[in-house]
Design a protein around this motif. Structure first.
Motif, PDB file in Angstrom:
ATOM      1  N   UNK A 143      15.073   2.781  -0.344  1.00 47.71           N
ATOM      2  CA  UNK A 143      13.645   2.975  -0.129  1.00 47.71           C
ATOM      3  C   UNK A 143      13.398   3.865   1.090  1.00 47.71           C
ATOM      4  N   UNK A 144      12.194   4.388   1.197  1.00 48.79           N
ATOM      5  CA  UNK A 144      11.805   5.197   2.349  1.00 48.79           C
ATOM      6  C   UNK A 144      11.903   4.352   3.613  1.00 48.79           C
ATOM      7  N   UNK A 145      12.616   4.857   4.603  1.00 51.54           N
ATOM      8  CA  UNK A 145      12.783   4.126   5.842  1.00 51.54           C
ATOM      9  C   UNK A 145      13.618   2.874   5.724  1.00 51.54           C
ATOM     10  N   UNK A 146      14.244   2.688   4.566  1.00 49.96           N
ATOM     11  CA  UNK A 146      15.052   1.492   4.306  1.00 49.96           C
ATOM     12  C   UNK A 146      14.283   0.217   4.673  1.00 49.96           C
ATOM     13  N   UNK A 147      13.029   0.176   4.218  1.00 49.82           N
ATOM     14  CA  UNK A 147      12.153  -0.959   4.507  1.00 49.82           C
ATOM     15  C   UNK A 147      11.240  -1.210   3.310  1.00 49.82           C
ATOM     16  N   UNK A 148      10.900  -2.489   3.101  1.00 53.15           N
ATOM     17  CA  UNK A 148       9.974  -2.832   2.016  1.00 53.15           C
ATOM     18  C   UNK A 148       8.525  -2.541   2.417  1.00 53.15           C
ATOM     19  N   UNK A 149       8.260  -2.375   3.687  1.00 54.29           N
ATOM     20  CA  UNK A 149       6.937  -1.982   4.202  1.00 54.29           C
ATOM     21  C   UNK A 149       5.796  -2.832   3.616  1.00 54.29           C
ATOM     22  N   UNK A 150       5.885  -4.138   3.807  1.00 52.72           N
ATOM     23  CA  UNK A 150       4.870  -5.032   3.251  1.00 52.72           C
ATOM     24  C   UNK A 150       3.478  -4.768   3.831  1.00 52.72           C
ATOM     25  N   UNK A 151       3.411  -4.527   5.138  1.00 52.37           N
ATOM     26  CA  UNK A 151       2.107  -4.282   5.756  1.00 52.37           C
ATOM     27  C   UNK A 151       1.471  -3.002   5.214  1.00 52.37           C
ATOM     28  N   UNK A 152       2.273  -1.958   5.065  1.00 52.64           N
ATOM     29  CA  UNK A 152       1.749  -0.704   4.525  1.00 52.64           C
ATOM     30  C   UNK A 152       1.304  -0.886   3.075  1.00 52.64           C
ATOM     31  N   UNK A 153       2.088  -1.657   2.306  1.00 54.11           N
ATOM     32  CA  UNK A 153       1.712  -1.924   0.916  1.00 54.11           C
ATOM     33  C   UNK A 153       0.360  -2.602   0.850  1.00 54.11           C
ATOM     34  N   UNK A 154       0.189  -3.663   1.632  1.00 48.88           N
ATOM     35  CA  UNK A 154      -1.089  -4.370   1.650  1.00 48.88           C
ATOM     36  C   UNK A 154      -2.213  -3.459   2.131  1.00 48.88           C
ATOM     37  N   UNK A 155      -1.945  -2.657   3.161  1.00 43.08           N
ATOM     38  CA  UNK A 155      -2.979  -1.794   3.714  1.00 43.08           C
ATOM     39  C   UNK A 155      -3.477  -0.753   2.728  1.00 43.08           C
ATOM     40  N   UNK A 156      -2.556  -0.067   2.039  1.00 43.02           N
ATOM     41  CA  UNK A 156      -2.966   0.967   1.084  1.00 43.02           C
ATOM     42  C   UNK A 156      -3.706   0.353  -0.097  1.00 43.02           C
ATOM     43  N   UNK A 157      -3.206  -0.771  -0.613  1.00 40.57           N
ATOM     44  CA  UNK A 157      -3.875  -1.405  -1.750  1.00 40.57           C
ATOM     45  C   UNK A 157      -5.257  -1.929  -1.371  1.00 40.57           C
ATOM     46  N   UNK A 158      -5.382  -2.482  -0.167  1.00 36.64           N
ATOM     47  CA  UNK A 158      -6.699  -2.935   0.298  1.00 36.64           C
ATOM     48  C   UNK A 158      -7.647  -1.744   0.442  1.00 36.64           C
ATOM     49  N   UNK A 159      -7.145  -0.621   0.951  1.00 37.20           N
ATOM     50  CA  UNK A 159      -7.991   0.573   1.103  1.00 37.20           C
ATOM     51  C   UNK A 159      -8.514   1.042  -0.251  1.00 37.20           C
ATOM     52  N   UNK A 160      -7.645   1.068  -1.274  1.00 32.28           N
ATOM     53  CA  UNK A 160      -8.092   1.454  -2.608  1.00 32.28           C
ATOM     54  C   UNK A 160      -9.068   0.435  -3.185  1.00 32.28           C
ATOM     55  N   UNK A 161      -8.831  -0.855  -2.904  1.00 32.55           N
ATOM     56  CA  UNK A 161      -9.738  -1.898  -3.389  1.00 32.55           C
ATOM     57  C   UNK A 161     -11.129  -1.736  -2.782  1.00 32.55           C
ATOM     58  N   UNK A 162     -11.191  -1.487  -1.465  1.00 33.76           N
ATOM     59  CA  UNK A 162     -12.477  -1.301  -0.793  1.00 33.76           C
ATOM     60  C   UNK A 162     -13.190  -0.073  -1.345  1.00 33.76           C
ATOM     61  N   UNK A 163     -12.452   1.024  -1.519  1.00 33.75           N
ATOM     62  CA  UNK A 163     -13.047   2.244  -2.062  1.00 33.75           C
ATOM     63  C   UNK A 163     -13.631   1.989  -3.450  1.00 33.75           C
ATOM     64  N   UNK A 164     -12.853   1.334  -4.310  1.00 36.58           N
ATOM     65  CA  UNK A 164     -13.328   1.070  -5.657  1.00 36.58           C
ATOM     66  C   UNK A 164     -14.514   0.135  -5.690  1.00 36.58           C
ATOM     67  N   UNK A 165     -14.480  -0.926  -4.884  1.00 36.17           N
ATOM     68  CA  UNK A 165     -15.572  -1.905  -4.880  1.00 36.17           C
ATOM     69  C   UNK A 165     -16.861  -1.332  -4.299  1.00 36.17           C
ATOM     70  N   UNK A 166     -16.735  -0.333  -3.413  1.00 36.78           N
ATOM     71  CA  UNK A 166     -17.922   0.326  -2.877  1.00 36.78           C
ATOM     72  C   UNK A 166     -18.497   1.332  -3.877  1.00 36.78           C
ATOM     73  N   UNK A 167     -17.615   2.075  -4.536  1.00 37.10           N
ATOM     74  CA  UNK A 167     -18.073   3.125  -5.443  1.00 37.10           C
ATOM     75  C   UNK A 167     -18.555   2.581  -6.789  1.00 37.10           C
ATOM     76  N   UNK A 168     -17.843   1.593  -7.325  1.00 35.12           N
ATOM     77  CA  UNK A 168     -18.121   1.133  -8.692  1.00 35.12           C
ATOM     78  C   UNK A 168     -19.575   0.703  -8.904  1.00 35.12           C
ATOM     79  N   UNK A 169     -20.155  -0.167  -8.062  1.00 37.90           N
ATOM     80  CA  UNK A 169     -21.547  -0.567  -8.313  1.00 37.90           C
ATOM     81  C   UNK A 169     -22.526   0.603  -8.308  1.00 37.90           C
ATOM     82  N   UNK A 170     -22.324   1.542  -7.374  1.00 39.11           N
ATOM     83  CA  UNK A 170     -23.224   2.684  -7.274  1.00 39.11           C
ATOM     84  C   UNK A 170     -23.135   3.557  -8.529  1.00 39.11           C
ATOM     85  N   UNK A 171     -21.908   3.884  -8.919  1.00 39.45           N
ATOM     86  CA  UNK A 171     -21.709   4.763 -10.076  1.00 39.45           C
ATOM     87  C   UNK A 171     -22.171   4.084 -11.356  1.00 39.45           C
TER      88      UNK A 171
END
Length: 279
Positions: free
Chosen positions: A226-254
């Motif tokens: 893997x990149x950096x020889x790490x599972x990068x759990x914090x980064x995984x959670x952070x990116x997925x949360x960022x996409x979740x927030x983006x989708x939950x903000x955009x979806x109702x409006x659209x």
């Protein structure tokens, strides 16, 4: 969103999910992708990745689970577009809180179908692929990655389903999705790709869902590829949360904007265009 809307949406989603397992074409759809992926796993089961000693099938199985979860956005987008064309959304709009309960129902039915498809793939996959020990897997990690991944992708699917004007336009969605899958380390470790491609892949949730699934199911030694020889759990959670927030903000409006534009004349116009194309 009140309890009445949630109950109505839940009932609708459960009914749609149950119908999808009693309708012939839908049953074939549920089985086709998992079976195809199992065939791929069978042919990858003896191939190894470089000098790592790890089998490609072992690396790919968890990644495919993540990919299938992320593909829920395509399924939801397609269903929204089709049902906007046939007037289902217009009928939902005519009832109190109809659009909200419709969307809750879609999330329930698509999520339930995804979980069933993942089970159809995972259970025989564990028997086909070597190097995976269900007893040592972190099932709790798999569950939180899967849950967060669906929250990150399904709202984006709702947005895309509202943007595309017709079902034919959905083909434009599948091409970039296939491209993202190809560069996201699903069937081959991402570290074998050029660094600039790795950076692009890490912007989207496909890579992180695959990484999270690998961290839950693979032995500790597999982290070496893997990149950096790490599972990068914090980064995984952070990116997925960022996409979740983006989708939950955009979806109702659209979705509200899309619902306002729905009318009997727009549905009839789309049907006329579809009939002219078929003639």
């Amino acid at each position: 969103m009140n309890a009445v809307v949630l109950r109505a949406g839940w009932r609708r989603g459960v009914i749609e999910l149950r119908q999808s397992f009693t309708n012939g074409p839908d049953v074939v759809s549920h089985l086709l992708w998992p079976v195809l992926m199992l065939v791929v796993m069978y042919f990858l089961r003896e191939s190894s990745f470089g000098a790592s000693g790890l089998l490609l099938g072992t690396l790919a199985l968890p990644s495919v689970l993540g990919m299938n979860a992320a593909l829920g956005l395509v399924s939801l987008s397609q269903q929204l577009t089709y049902e906007r064309e046939d007037g289902t959304l217009l009928r939902a709009k005519a009832t109190p809180h109809g659009i909200q309960s419709y969307l809750v129902g879609k999330v329930v039915s698509v999520s339930g179908g995804l979980l069933a498809d993942l089970a159809i793939f995972l259970v025989p996959g564990l028997l086909i692929v070597k190097g995976l020990d269900p007893g040592s897997a972190s099932w709790a990690a798999l569950l939180w990655v899967l849950a967060l991944g669906m929250v990150a992708t399904l709202p984006i699917g709702a947005v895309l389903g509202s943007v595309f004007p017709s079902a034919r336009g959905q083909g434009l969605l599948q091409l970039p999705v296939i491209g993202m899958i190809a560069i996201s380390g699903i069937f081959y470790p991402i570290t074998a790709l050029p660094e600039w491609v790795q950076w692009i892949a890490q912007v989207f949730p496909f890579y992180w869902l695959g990484l999270g699934m690998r961290s839950a199911l693979l032995p500790d030694a597999a982290v070496a590829v893997e990149i950096g020889q790490s599972w990068r759990h914090l980064e995984t959670a952070g990116v997925l949360v960022a996409w979740a927030v983006l989708g939950l903000l955009l979806a109702p409006v659209v979705l509200r904007g899309m619902a306002r534009k729905e009318s009997g004349s727009s549905v009839a116009e789309r049907r006329d265009k579809a009939l002219r194309r078929a003639m």
